[in-house]
Design an enzyme around this catalytic site. Structure first.
Site, mmCIF file in Angstrom:
data_model
loop_
_atom_site.group_PDB
_atom_site.id
_atom_site.type_symbol
_atom_site.label_atom_id
_atom_site.label_comp_id
_atom_site.label_asym_id
_atom_site.label_seq_id
_atom_site.Cartn_x
_atom_site.Cartn_y
_atom_site.Cartn_z
ATOM 1 N N TYR A 1 0.851 -1.187 0.000
ATOM 2 C CA TYR A 1 0.000 0.000 0.000
ATOM 3 C C TYR A 1 0.893 1.246 0.000
ATOM 4 C CZ TYR A 1 -3.005 3.744 1.688
ATOM 5 O OH TYR A 1 -3.675 4.935 1.802
ATOM 6 N N GLU B 1 -3.203 7.464 -4.153
ATOM 7 C CA GLU B 1 -3.118 6.201 -3.407
ATOM 8 C C GLU B 1 -2.991 5.040 -4.383
ATOM 9 O OE1 GLU B 1 -5.893 5.010 0.157
ATOM 10 O OE2 GLU B 1 -6.640 3.996 -1.622
#
Ligand code: GDP
Ligand code: MN
Length: 382
Positions: free
Chosen positions: A101, A189
């Site tokens: 992530y 993101e």
């Protein structure tokens, strides 16, 4: 402005971030043609402004045309958390060895950019943050200094990624930081940021929020086409009003953004909840006031309306005339409380006087008006 995944990937690509080759389509046959072009196996992905598509059945692998037909047919029209899928993205599938992530966003209280990186990707980051907060490596970046390669490398080491992926991760993260700053994003993101079986680091998903204030320096026209707005915000936007829809029940109209925000605070302070933020700006004439009342009137959440005006350059009698004229034009469902102060407030109140009733009340101060608005909405003010 929130981008769809495929737009986010297009945005990333412009900054040199590796993404999979794919096509955005809106029907099954074009999905098959796209799959033939990018090469099997492919992933068929729902394009909606919401995460968790995988779990909702909006991300499917397909090895041949029949499978593409099946999945594209199922995903188009699918309802994912209230978002209906109209566009699908078909991309060449990747062989995944690891799912990480990575994100950059603004930490307003620290007045710095915040980078977050975790070896536990693919899953919802909120869950990781709750269950294993130490698994997220954070870095605060002074926007003036920027992100150096050395700092980036230290951050990557702290995240305990596969050491073999370190160089690839540093490279992508520096490019992602660039995309975030030079690209004028509020959020970028990548979840998952993957390491492929061949060792390459690659963006498998893209979530991007662009800063609308920077639109003038970019070519974002195509991104704007797919935006879905709150209906109330759309109506307000078309009337040129500064409006943000909220979840409460007291509709708010104020002149000036600062006063509008204070009005929200005061409504909260007395135990109420605002249905919106609405700044009518400087010239509170009848047209503007009528437009504002129409927008608020169209919101079924609204149980009372609080008009909070502080006259400055805008004079009280002008505002009062505007309100009276607007009330003659718009048939308002909810009771209204007005607080009028500042330049020529007395003249303004005199104009309102003959129009006052149960449905239109005046209060001398902001606090008393807020209490009255909450009471009229059926609440118990503090
Ligand atoms: P989200 O659920 O909305 O976040 O959608 P993602 O794009 O993150 O996809 C969800 C999951 O699908 C990923 O975490 C992967 O596990 C899987 N996935 C997506 N693309 C591929 C791919 O190209 N190959 C493989 N093997 N899995 C994929
Ligand atoms: Mn994802």
């Amino acid at each position: 402005m929130d981008l769809l995944e495929y737009q986010g990937k297009q945005f990333f690509k412009g900054f040199g971030i590796p993404v999979s080759d794919g096509r955005a389509v809106d029907n099954v046959e074009e999905a098959v043609a796209a799959a033939e072009t990018v090469g099997y196996p492919v992933v068929v992905k729902a394009q909606v402004h919401v995460g968790g598509r995988g779990k909702a059945g909006g991300v499917k692998l397909a090895n041949n045309a029949d499978e593409v037909r099946l999945h594209a047919g199922n995903i188009l029209g699918l309802d994912i958390k209230g978002h209906i899928v109209r566009i699908i993205w078909v991309e060449h599938a990747s062989d995944i060895a690891q799912e990480y992530y990575a994100s950059f966003t603004l930490d307003r209280s620290a007045k710095k950019h915040l980078g977050m990186l975790s070896a536990q990707g693919g899953v919802e980051i909120e869950t990781v943050a709750e269950e294993d907060p130490d698994a997220i490596a954070k870095i605060w970046i002074d926007p003036v200094d920027g992100l150096s390669e050395a700092a980036c490398r230290g951050w990557v080491k702290a995240a305990n990624l596969d050491p073999a992926a370190e160089d690839g991760a540093v490279d992508i993260l520096l490019k992602l930081y660039n995309a975030y700053t030079d690209g004028d994003a509020d959020l970028v993101e990548i979840n998952p940021l993957i390491v492929k079986t061949d060792g390459a680091v690659h963006a498998l998903d893209a979530k991007v929020t662009l800063d609308n204030n920077a639109e003038f320096r970019h070519e974002w026209g195509d991104y704007a086409l797919t935006q879905v707005r709150d209906e109330r915000e759309e109506a307000a936007h078309q009337k040129g009003l500064q409006y943000v829809g909220l979840e409460g029940y007291v509709g708010i109209i104020a002149n000036g953004a600062g006063l509008a925000m204070s009005t929200l605070d005061v409504v909260n302070q007395v135990g109420g909840e605002a249905a919106n933020f609405l700044d009518i700006g400087g010239g509170a004439n009848a047209d503007v006031m009528a437009g504002a009342l129409e927008v608020i009137n169209g919101d079924e959440r609204v149980k009372s309306i609080f008009i909070n005006i502080f006259g400055g350059i805008t004079r009280g009698e002008e505002v009062a005339n505007g309100i009276v004229e607007a009330l003659g034009r718009v048939d308002i469902g909810a009771p209204i409380v007005i607080r009028l102060d500042g330049t020529n407030a007395d003249e303004g109140r005199q104009i309102l006087e003959p129009h006052l009733s149960d449905k239109l009340q005046s209060q001398p101060t902001m606090l008393e008006a807020a209490r009255k608005a909450v009471e009229l909405a059926g609440g118990t003010p503090r």
